[in-house]
Design a protein around this motif. Structure first.
Motif, PDB file in Angstrom:
ATOM      1  N   SER A   1       0.814  -1.219   0.000  1.00  0.00           N
ATOM      2  CA  SER A   1       0.000   0.000   0.000  1.00  0.00           C
ATOM      3  C   SER A   1       0.848   1.268   0.000  1.00  0.00           C
ATOM      4  N   LEU A   2       2.121   1.151   0.363  1.00  0.00           N
ATOM      5  CA  LEU A   2       2.959   2.337   0.509  1.00  0.00           C
ATOM      6  C   LEU A   2       3.240   3.021  -0.820  1.00  0.00           C
ATOM      7  N   ILE A   3       3.653   2.271  -1.828  1.00  0.00           N
ATOM      8  CA  ILE A   3       3.974   2.860  -3.135  1.00  0.00           C
ATOM      9  C   ILE A   3       2.761   3.577  -3.739  1.00  0.00           C
ATOM     10  N   PRO A   4       1.576   2.949  -3.787  1.00  0.00           N
ATOM     11  CA  PRO A   4       0.413   3.670  -4.319  1.00  0.00           C
ATOM     12  C   PRO A   4       0.096   4.947  -3.531  1.00  0.00           C
ATOM     13  N   LEU A   5       0.277   4.906  -2.218  1.00  0.00           N
ATOM     14  CA  LEU A   5       0.033   6.093  -1.400  1.00  0.00           C
ATOM     15  C   LEU A   5       1.024   7.200  -1.741  1.00  0.00           C
ATOM     16  N   LEU A   6       2.278   6.843  -1.920  1.00  0.00           N
ATOM     17  CA  LEU A   6       3.300   7.825  -2.284  1.00  0.00           C
ATOM     18  C   LEU A   6       3.022   8.425  -3.661  1.00  0.00           C
ATOM     19  N   LYS A   7       2.561   7.604  -4.581  1.00  0.00           N
ATOM     20  CA  LYS A   7       2.197   8.106  -5.911  1.00  0.00           C
ATOM     21  C   LYS A   7       1.012   9.063  -5.823  1.00  0.00           C
TER      22      LYS A   7
END
Length: 102
Positions: free
Chosen positions: A89-95
């Motif tokens: 979930s971290l990468i999509p949140l950062l994007k």
């Protein structure tokens, strides 16, 4: 609290840290490895760092560092960040907040 709100709104990713905290270094390295350049505030160095640390504690940060904010919202500490990373979930949140363009 007002000062804290201003600080976390400055950049997509903000980390409150201490220079002597190993977990803080780990969280910072995770974001750096992704190519994210968080704003890092070392509470044992910045002016009024103790006041900021007390505000973080009032928000529920225990321990008070590392405290990670993404998109102006408190994500939590190392456990919460690593959980987001492990469940992908971290990468999509950062994007979503514009911290990562991959």
């Amino acid at each position: 609290m007002e000062r804290l709100a201003g600080m976390v709104s400055e950049r997509p990713v903000v980390i409150f840290s201490k220079t002597t905290c190993g977990m803080c270094t780990t969280v910072q390295a995770l974001f750096t490895d992704f190519g994210v350049h968080p704003a890092v505030f070392e509470l044992d160095v910045v002016p009024r760092g103790r006041e900021i640390e007390q505000a973080l504690s009032r928000l529920g940060c225990s321990p008070s560092v590392p405290a990670v904010f993404i998109g102006g919202k408190l994500v939590g500490g190392v456990s919460e960040v690593m959980s987001l990373h492990l469940n992908r979930s971290l990468i999509p949140l950062l994007k979503k907040v514009g911290a990562l363009w991959v």
